[in-house]
Scaffold this motif. Sequence first.
Motif, short mmCIF file in Angstrom:
data_model
loop_
_atom_site.label_atom_id
_atom_site.label_comp_id
_atom_site.label_asym_id
_atom_site.label_seq_id
_atom_site.Cartn_x
_atom_site.Cartn_y
_atom_site.Cartn_z
N ILE A 55 0.94 -1.16 -0.02
CA ILE A 55 0.21 -0.12 0.03
C ILE A 55 0.86 1.20 -0.10
N ASP A 56 1.02 2.03 -0.94
CA ASP A 56 1.54 3.46 -1.35
C ASP A 56 0.70 4.28 -1.41
N ASN A 57 -0.64 4.14 -0.96
CA ASN A 57 -1.62 5.75 -1.14
C ASN A 57 -2.40 5.45 -0.28
N LYS A 58 -3.33 6.49 -0.17
CA LYS A 58 -4.57 6.47 0.89
C LYS A 58 -5.97 5.96 0.38
N THR A 59 -5.90 5.60 -0.94
CA THR A 59 -7.27 5.12 -1.35
C THR A 59 -7.62 3.63 -0.86
N PRO A 60 -8.89 3.52 -0.53
CA PRO A 60 -9.27 2.07 -0.13
C PRO A 60 -9.22 0.90 -1.28
N GLU A 61 -9.42 1.39 -2.49
CA GLU A 61 -9.31 0.53 -3.58
C GLU A 61 -7.97 -0.17 -3.66
N LEU A 62 -7.93 -1.39 -4.28
CA LEU A 62 -6.63 -2.08 -4.11
C LEU A 62 -6.19 -2.28 -5.61
N GLY A 63 -6.97 -1.81 -6.59
CA GLY A 63 -6.35 -1.84 -8.12
C GLY A 63 -5.28 -1.08 -8.38
N ASP A 64 -4.97 0.00 -7.57
CA ASP A 64 -3.63 0.67 -7.71
C ASP A 64 -2.64 0.43 -6.94
N ASP A 65 -2.59 -0.80 -6.09
CA ASP A 65 -1.66 -0.90 -5.37
C ASP A 65 -0.96 -2.30 -5.87
N ASP A 66 0.38 -2.42 -5.46
CA ASP A 66 1.12 -3.67 -5.95
C ASP A 66 0.61 -5.15 -5.20
N PHE A 67 0.29 -6.34 -6.09
CA PHE A 67 -0.08 -7.30 -5.24
C PHE A 67 1.25 -8.03 -5.10
N LEU A 68 1.43 -8.46 -3.93
CA LEU A 68 2.57 -9.36 -3.36
C LEU A 68 2.34 -10.72 -3.28
N GLY A 69 1.34 -11.36 -3.67
CA GLY A 69 0.94 -12.64 -3.38
C GLY A 69 -0.37 -12.84 -2.72
N GLY A 70 -0.79 -14.08 -3.13
CA GLY A 70 -2.20 -14.59 -2.69
C GLY A 70 -2.08 -15.89 -2.41
N ALA A 71 -2.85 -16.51 -1.60
CA ALA A 71 -3.06 -17.90 -1.07
C ALA A 71 -4.60 -18.30 -0.69
N GLU A 72 -5.01 -19.44 -1.00
CA GLU A 72 -6.50 -20.05 -0.91
C GLU A 72 -6.54 -21.07 -0.19
N CYS A 73 -7.42 -21.27 0.71
CA CYS A 73 -7.60 -22.50 1.77
C CYS A 73 -8.83 -22.68 2.26
N SER A 74 -9.33 -23.51 2.91
CA SER A 74 -10.70 -23.35 3.48
C SER A 74 -10.26 -23.07 5.05
N LEU A 75 -11.29 -22.49 5.74
CA LEU A 75 -11.47 -22.50 7.11
C LEU A 75 -11.38 -23.77 7.97
N GLY A 76 -11.70 -24.76 7.27
CA GLY A 76 -11.59 -26.06 8.10
C GLY A 76 -10.11 -26.71 8.07
N GLN A 77 -9.39 -26.10 7.05
CA GLN A 77 -7.95 -26.65 7.15
C GLN A 77 -7.14 -25.77 8.11
N ILE A 78 -7.54 -24.46 8.31
CA ILE A 78 -6.90 -23.63 9.32
C ILE A 78 -7.33 -24.05 10.75
N VAL A 79 -8.46 -24.25 11.17
CA VAL A 79 -8.81 -24.94 12.57
C VAL A 79 -8.33 -26.22 12.80
N SER A 80 -8.17 -27.16 11.56
CA SER A 80 -7.59 -28.35 12.03
C SER A 80 -6.10 -28.59 11.83
#
Length: 515
Positions: free
Chosen positions: A86-111
Motif C-alpha cells: 500500500i503506497d497511497n490512501k485510497t481504499p481500492e486495491l487496484g492501484d496497489d502492487d499485489f505481493l501474492g495470495g493464497a487460498e484454503c478453507s477455514l476447516g484446514q486452518i482450524v484443524s
Amino acid sequence: MKMMHMAHCVTLVQLSISCDQLIDKDIGSKSDPLCVLLQDVGGGNWAELGRTERIRNCSSPEFSKSLQLEYHFETVQKLRFGIYDIDNKTPELGDDDFLGGAECSLGQIVSSQLLTLPLMLKSGKPAGQGTITVSAQELKDSRIVTMEVEARNLDKKVIKNNLNPTWKRFSVPLQHFCGGDPNTPIQVRCSDYDSDGSHDLIGTFHTSLTQLQAVPAEFECIHPEKQQKKKSYKNSGTIRVKICQVETEYSFLDYVMGGCQINFTVGIDFTGSNGDPSSPDSLHYLSPTGVNEYLTALWSVGSVIQDYDSDKLFPAFGFGAQVPPNWQVSHEFALNFNPNSPYCAGIQGIVDAYRQALPQVRLYGPTNFAPIINHVARFAAQATQQKTASQYFVLLLLTDGAVTDVEATHEAVVHASHLPMSVIIVGVGGADFEAMEQLDADGGPLHSRSGKTAARDIVQFVPFRRFQNAPRETLAQTVLAEVPVQLVSYYKAQGWTPVKPLPTPAKDPAQVSQA
C-alpha cells in the motif's frame, strides 16, 4: 420451574496472520504490506471480510489486527488471502502492487493449528519465497454455571404434586447467567408450571452468582402480593442451592484445534435393486460426465470432512455384491480390493476406486448395514483405549433402499452410540426409506432387541432426492450439522478434555467494550 434451552449461538473465530519473505516492490525500501481476507460466496464471486493494518517497510510482517468470521463445520468455507503493498490512501486495491495470495478453507486452518502456505502471484507462479501463516482462535467465553436446586414447603404444588421438589441438575452459559460478572444482581422466580403457559408465581428472591456459590445457600421465596396483604406472612417456601459450580464447557472447535482427528469411512451399496450399471435407469449408471447420485452425495459430504483428517487416507467399502474371485456375497469388501489396506487417497481416490470396482462386481443383496457399522466401531473402540479426545469416526453409508438386517443394524448402532463415532446415511433413488427414519432417532432413543438403549443419537439420515435441485452444499449442511454436537456430547460424557492445552481464549470485542 422450567428451563428454556438457549438458541445455538454462531461460532466466531479470529484469524491471526503473518508473512515471511515478501517480494519488494518499492525501490530503495521494503514493501508496506497489508492483508485482505475474502470468502467465496459462490458463482465465482468473492466477498471481502476484512483487512489487517498496513505495516511499513517490512518483508516479514506479523499483523496485529486479527480478522473475524463466522465458522460453520458443515460447509466448505473457501478463503482467499491477498497481500498488497500500500503506497497511497485510497481504499481500492487496484492501484496497489499485489505481493501474492493464497487460498484454503477455514476447516484446514482450524484443524492445522498453524497453517503455512506459499504465496502465489497467479496459478503456478510463486511470489518468490514468500509465505503466509494463519492461525485461528475461537471467540468465546466457554464457562458454564452448573446448579442443583431443591425447595421446601412451597405454597403451590409443583413437580408431580410435590411441595418439596428437587430439580434436575442444569447448566447455563455464564454469559447468559450474569454477563460474566459474579456480582450482577439476579432475580430468581419460582412458579407453578402449567402446560398452557399460565404459570402461577409462587415467589421470587434476589441474589448473585457469588451468593449462590456459597453452598449450601438458602433463600426465602417471597410472593409480593401475599406479603402486602398479610402481616403474619413469612414466605412461600425456601429454595436451597445444593450445587453451584462454574465449569469450562469445551466446544467442537476446542477439540479440533486441540488435535482431534476426524476419521472418515465410506460404505457404498452394490445391491441388485440399484439396477444394471450399464443401463441408464440404474442408480449406478455413470452419466457421460462420469457422475451419478452416489458420487454427487460422496463429493458433497466428503469435501467438508476431508479437511479434518490430516493424512487424507479414507477407508472405502462396498456391500451387497458378489466379488471376485470366488463370487461370494460380501457386506464389507474394500473398494480397491485390498482388504489389508482399504485406504483411498482423498475423495478423488474413493471416486476412482468406485469407478474401477463397478464393472468388476456383480450387484446382488441383501442390504446389510451391520457389518460395516461394526467394522468402524472396532476401530473406534480401539481408539477409546487411549482415553483421550484424539480420534473421532464418521461413517457415510450411501444406499438405495431399506435395510434388510434391521435388528442387527439396531444392535450395531446402539453399540456404536457408546463409542466416538457418528453414522450418516444418504438414501439414493426413490425407494421407501421409512426404516431409515427409525434409525435417525429424532423421536427418542433407539433400542436394540436385547433391550439396550442408545447412549446418544448418532445417526443422521436424509433422502438424496430431497436435495436434488438445491445447491450441492445443502446436502452436506443438513447431514453434517449434528456431527459437532455428537462429538462434543461423547467427549463430555467421558469427561475427556481437548488433547492439547488451549491458548487463553480470545476476548469478544463486544465483551471487552462492556467491561
